[in-house]
Design an enzyme around this catalytic site. Structure first.
Site, mmCIF file in Angstrom:
data_model
loop_
_atom_site.group_PDB
_atom_site.id
_atom_site.type_symbol
_atom_site.label_atom_id
_atom_site.label_comp_id
_atom_site.label_asym_id
_atom_site.label_seq_id
_atom_site.Cartn_x
_atom_site.Cartn_y
_atom_site.Cartn_z
ATOM 1 N N ARG A 36 0.866 -1.178 0.000
ATOM 2 C CA ARG A 36 0.000 0.000 0.000
ATOM 3 C C ARG A 36 0.902 1.227 0.000
ATOM 4 N NH1 ARG A 36 2.399 2.212 3.465
ATOM 5 N NH2 ARG A 36 0.747 3.736 3.646
ATOM 6 N N GLY A 37 0.245 2.402 -0.110
ATOM 7 C CA GLY A 37 1.009 3.626 -0.310
ATOM 8 C C GLY A 37 1.145 3.809 -1.815
ATOM 9 N N ALA A 38 0.803 5.023 -2.287
ATOM 10 C CA ALA A 38 0.636 5.231 -3.732
ATOM 11 C C ALA A 38 1.841 4.796 -4.578
ATOM 12 C CB ALA A 38 0.264 6.695 -3.985
ATOM 13 N N ARG A 94 -7.548 -0.831 -6.400
ATOM 14 C CA ARG A 94 -7.816 0.306 -5.506
ATOM 15 C C ARG A 94 -8.205 1.514 -6.349
ATOM 16 N NH1 ARG A 94 -4.262 1.186 -0.282
ATOM 17 N NH2 ARG A 94 -6.197 2.146 0.425
ATOM 18 N N GLN A 147 -1.745 3.019 10.061
ATOM 19 C CA GLN A 147 -0.491 3.056 9.285
ATOM 20 C C GLN A 147 0.580 3.890 9.990
ATOM 21 O OE1 GLN A 147 -3.527 3.479 7.913
ATOM 22 N NE2 GLN A 147 -3.623 2.735 5.814
ATOM 23 N N ASP A 157 -2.196 10.632 -2.480
ATOM 24 C CA ASP A 157 -2.594 9.567 -3.411
ATOM 25 C C ASP A 157 -2.925 10.116 -4.779
ATOM 26 O OD1 ASP A 157 -3.121 8.445 -0.569
ATOM 27 O OD2 ASP A 157 -2.973 6.742 -1.929
ATOM 28 N N LYS A 190 -4.651 10.023 2.897
ATOM 29 C CA LYS A 190 -5.285 9.208 3.925
ATOM 30 C C LYS A 190 -6.266 10.011 4.770
ATOM 31 C CE LYS A 190 -5.018 5.724 4.452
ATOM 32 N NZ LYS A 190 -6.047 4.835 3.847
HETATM 33 O O1 MRU Z 1 -4.530 3.217 2.341
HETATM 34 P P1 MRU Z 1 -3.043 3.422 2.194
HETATM 35 O O2 MRU Z 1 -2.261 2.906 3.341
HETATM 36 O O3 MRU Z 1 -2.551 2.933 0.856
HETATM 37 O O4 MRU Z 1 -2.872 5.001 2.182
HETATM 38 C C1 MRU Z 1 -1.591 5.537 2.031
HETATM 39 C C2 MRU Z 1 -1.547 7.002 2.034
HETATM 40 O O5 MRU Z 1 -2.565 7.667 2.117
HETATM 41 C C3 MRU Z 1 -0.215 7.636 1.821
HETATM 42 O O6 MRU Z 1 -0.113 8.813 2.558
HETATM 43 C C4 MRU Z 1 -0.065 7.963 0.340
HETATM 44 O O7 MRU Z 1 -0.337 6.834 -0.441
HETATM 45 C C5 MRU Z 1 1.296 8.473 0.025
HETATM 46 S S1 MRU Z 1 2.559 7.252 0.212
HETATM 47 C C6 MRU Z 1 4.018 8.003 -0.235
#
Ligand code: MRU
Length: 332
Positions: free
Chosen positions: A27-29, A70, A177, A218, A229
């Site tokens: 996870r994380g963009a 997603r 997270q 994201d 998030k």
């Molecule tokens: O639901 P997630 O854990 O994928 O959400 C992640 C976030 O919102 C991060 O802040 C975002 O993806 C940036 S990661 C460099």
């Protein structure tokens, strides 16, 4: 499993990859984008077609499938579109040759992410001075990218250079997270990181413990509105109230010039059990209660002090500065 157990997950099929994204094992963009690039390569390996046309048709089905894992992080479709370009540019080659080139392209996406994050880190560190406190939300960290993270990259670079930064990590309800990932990775790296519940953020601001808020994203819309998030917008509003700069860290792959504003960004709704049951030994809400659980929110452009990219720091008015940035660096 983090922070209690670290396991490496080996993924060999597109279905396993889809599940890993869907279930937030990756996870994380930016990390989602890199994983998707390898996922579509795995899908290509599974295609049996002999002709280019039949291969392309199967490729596009796989692309749509992985893209549906997603909703909000634009890096997912960014990486898949880049992989599609690789296929289209090699229409004269056999499916086997194209598949081999796709692996190269996925490796390039992975390698570039590390370079991008380090550049973002340099720009981000230029906004801080030694001893500063920084509030962060969710995990925009090494665990969300190939290395360094986006909003955490300045912390890693600051550590290399003896900045003695103090990081306040929001726990980030409901999936934690911040506690499970950000606090974990910064603590393991030996940084000064303090964990707090999300609803404690105004206190550290009020007490002057933080000089900036650093968050990831994201998707950045063309007008500068930003999805990140859930809870990020609360931080943006608080920061405005306390006069603390609020910075969004965005690789160019997260900037979506095709989305005009935040209201056009689709927000993923997630299962109620994440709020009522997930981290508890027994349910912490009445059985059958209605639950509202959006995974992301929009921080509107007026709350964002600057957007930090690998190509520089972008400031308001974003409608102009993002267009210039995208023209200068050829963003779609
Ligand atoms: O639901 P997630 O854990 O994928 O959400 C992640 C976030 O919102 C991060 O802040 C975002 O993806 C940036 S990661 C460099």
């Amino acid at each position: 499993l983090l922070p209690n157990r670290l396991e490496r997950l080996e993924i060999n099929t597109q279905k396993e990859l889809y599940d890993a994204i869907y279930k937030l094992r990756v996870r994380g963009a930016p990390a989602i984008g890199v994983a998707a690039a390898y996922g579509i390569y795995l899908a290509a390996r599974e295609i049996k077609s002999e002709t280019y046309e039949a291969f392309l048709e199967q490729f596009r089905l796989a692309k749509d499938y992985i893209n549906s894992a997603r909703l909000t992080a634009i890096n997912l479709s960014w990486a898949l579109t880049r992989m599609e370009r690789c296929v289209l540019q090699n229409s004269g080659k056999t499916p086997a040759e194209i598949t081999a080139l796709m692996l190269k392209e996925a490796n390039a996406i992975r390698d570039e992410d590390e370079v991008v994050c380090r550049k973002i880190g340099e720009y981000g560190l230029s906004l801080l001075k030694e001893g500063d406190g920084v509030l962060t939300h969710c995990n925009p960290g090494a665990l969300a990218t190939v290395r360094y993270g986006t909003a955490t990259a300045p912390f890693y670079l600051g550590q290399e250079r003896g900045y003695n930064l103090r990081i306040y990590a929001n726990e980030t309800r409901p999936l934690l997270q911040g506690a499970r990932l950000t606090a974990y990775e910064l603590h393991v790296a030996g940084m000064d990181v303090t964990l707090q519940c999300d609803n404690m953020a105004s206190v550290v601001m009020e007490e002057g413990l933080v000089q900036a808020v650093f968050v990831g994203c994201d998707r950045v819309a063309a007008n500068g509105d930003t999805a990140n998030k859930i809870g990020t917008n609360t931080m943006a509003i608080l920061a405005k109230y306390y006069g603390i700069p609020f910075y969004v860290f965005a690789p160019m792959s997260s900037i979506d010039m095709n989305t005009p504003c935040g209201k056009s960004i689709k927000i993923e709704q997630r299962p109620a059990s994440e709020v009522t049951d997930m981290w508890y030994q027994i349910p912490m809400a009445p059985n059958g209660i209605k639950v509202f659980n959006p995974a992301f929110d929009i921080s509107y452009k007026s709350l964002i002090t600057a957007i930090i990219t690998e190509n520089g720091i972008v400031r308001p008015p974003y409608a102009d500065s993002l267009v210039k940035l995208s023209l200068d660096f050829n963003v779609r």
